[in-house]
Write an enzyme that holds these catalytic residues in place. Structure first.
Site, PDB file in Angstrom:
ATOM      1  N   HIS A 125       0.824  -1.210   0.000  1.00  0.00           N
ATOM      2  CA  HIS A 125       0.000   0.000   0.000  1.00  0.00           C
ATOM      3  C   HIS A 125       0.858   1.259   0.000  1.00  0.00           C
ATOM      4  CE1 HIS A 125      -3.198  -2.760   0.800  1.00  0.00           C
ATOM      5  NE2 HIS A 125      -2.752  -3.066   1.997  1.00  0.00           N
ATOM      6  N   HIS A 164      -7.012  -4.446  -1.400  1.00  0.00           N
ATOM      7  CA  HIS A 164      -6.354  -5.733  -1.627  1.00  0.00           C
ATOM      8  C   HIS A 164      -6.984  -6.426  -2.826  1.00  0.00           C
ATOM      9  CE1 HIS A 164      -6.316  -4.858   2.724  1.00  0.00           C
ATOM     10  NE2 HIS A 164      -5.042  -5.136   2.601  1.00  0.00           N
TER      11      HIS A 164
END
Lengths: 331, 331
Positions: free
Chosen positions: A56, A219
């Site tokens: 991320h 995700h």
């Protein structure tokens, strides 16, 4: 799947090594490289810690520094950091004023941060409060399970809580403030191309040449719907309309409008989306008083964008404007 | 090709509209939106102007602001701005101290900036100097044609010249300084995936699943070779080895090491590449005293990375460190 890496297993740690090498003026590794923390801590200040899976970037390590986080714990790709990592960050950054944990709402993250908090509080060693971020409106509130996910709005919660901590706010106030920032923040994303998780070489999802995933998670979780690809104005109207609906009404309110890239979308497209989103909200009587455009909360190299709105009052505005000196946010 | 856009023809202007809307505290449109300039100009300072085709964002508009550029002119995607655009920027930012044009070495850019300079100088209206950036070592020096291309090193030249102009350096000094910064700077890139130009829907190049393009340009120009995909260490050794060879020797020298994403490569991979590149240079007796990692000089959403080295002396270091307040570089 082609990535700049040496091995899937080493990817997360190799990135961290490069990050710390590039930003040695701001950060350093904690003991045994279990976390990344500020080079210079502020004594007597509440420590603000976050963390989550790798993949991320720049979240969360890129937000470590004056005015934001004191430490960030990074797990493997899309995998929570361990309680041991989180505990090491608490130990090394708590100067007696306590610790605020900012946690994205995923089962693994919530569980491991809770375990670390319990271990840290045992015997009264540390005082800990936790703010759970759940800004992703793609998940219906009534859904079974853990509820809404924490996505790009996490950056805003970390900036607001981090600025208040830097200004000397006590732990109990920071907990209330952080929860209020979460409540004022909503996000929705759309992906044009999925990504491949290095360890598994499994694509998170595959889209046809004329498809997009509306409401995608960071995700690669499925969103609300798989829709036909359309033009940017229609995509922005769809996302912003959902955000507006979720708030109920924003008429006459001031907002921070944050357009975030998911990793593989260039800045030019993000600015284009920002311009359209700003026009959308102004058309609906909402005043965009602060803005942020960039690639901050990602899903590896997923092509896509998320739009986040935080309703601003004077206090949130002042905390957003407060100086910040991190690798990825500076003003 | 899926992009967040409304039409290929409007893409470049729509991005600019969003950019100016997001950064209204720093920039504004020039007359008839022909260029983007600083909101607050510094009287008596040499104006520093750059520009080029769209598709390389945040370059150049993201570098407009205190300590860097006074104005940036953006053409259509991968298309030079017109002399008329450049002339408008000169007119609106020249406060009498003259104008430094920083131009990437492409036929169209060089021609249009030259035409604008001639028009501006007619009748002694403006004093103009031009620095041509040609940092891309993928093009052999002996090659016929226009020689080496200007790529990511342009950012460094703009930062160094912009800081000197901000500090009050006169035009003739800035020309010498800019040329010296170009001479001290070398770049090489590699792409893992090409990109599609919106107007033509033509892919700039297509790579097989195990291929990479070594020495790629920022418009998808072919590089030195099409090579088999390999691990990050081997790629970094290849690029950095070429840079080192091109300099001849860097033994004992201090450098700025800049790892740049080409648009579709996530920051995590850039940090990984940075860590390896830093180790490479240190192993070869070179001291990395300054660093920059991020997505600054792009080719739409091309997946790839470039590595840039600038040899630093005390003056370059001080100018690099000088405060800068732009949309994309701030310290």
């Amino acid at each position: 799947m082609k990535k700049f890496m040496n091995s899937a297993g080493a990817l997360a740690q190799d990135c961290l090594e490069g990050f710390v090498a590039a930003h040695g003026d701001i950060v350093l590794f904690g003991d045994a490289k279990k976390h990344v923390r500020r080079r210079v801590l502020t004594p007597g200040k509440v420590a603000v810690i976050s963390g989550g899976g790798a993949g991320h970037e720049p979240m969360h390590t890129g937000f470590v520094g004056h005015g934001m986080l004191d430490a960030a714990c990074t797990g493997y790709v899309f995998t929570s950091p361990t309680p041991d990592q989180i505990l090491s960050a608490i130990h090394e950054t708590d100067s007696g004023a306590g610790t605020l944990l900012i946690v994205k709402n995923y089962d693994g993250d919530v569980m491991n941060f809770e375990m670390a908090a319990e271990m840290a509080m045992a015997g009264g060693a540390h005082r800990i409060e936790t703010v759970i971020v759940n800004d992703d409106i793609a998940v219906e509130r009534s859904a079974r399970g853990t509820g809404r996910r924490g996505v790009a709005g996490t950056l805003i919660v970390e900036k607001i809580a981090g600025a208040a901590a830097q200004a000397g706010a006590p732990l109990n106030e920071l907990k209330i403030l952080g929860d209020a920032a979460v409540a004022a923040t909503r996000t929705m994303g759309v992906a044009l191309r999925g990504t491949t998780v290095p360890q598994t070489t499994r694509e998170t999802f595959v889209l046809g040449p004329n498809e997009m995933e509306v409401g995608v998670g960071i995700h690669g979780e499925p969103g609300r719907s798989r829709a036909e690809m359309t033009d940017a104005s229609a995509i922005v109207d769809l996302i912003c309309g959902n955000i507006l609906d979720d708030f109920g009404s924003l008429d006459g309110q001031s907002i921070l409008l944050f357009v975030n890239g998911l990793g593989g979308t260039p800045l030019s497209e993000l600015y284009l989306v920002f311009g359209l989103a700003r026009t959308f909200f102004e058309r609906h009587g909402v005043i965009v008083t602060r803005s942020l455009v960039g690639t901050y909360v990602t899903s590896l190299d997923m092509a896509g964008v998320s739009i986040t709105v935080t309703v601003l009052d004077d206090r949130f505005t002042a905390l957003w404007d407060a100086p910040v000196q991190t690798a990825s946010l500076r003003w």
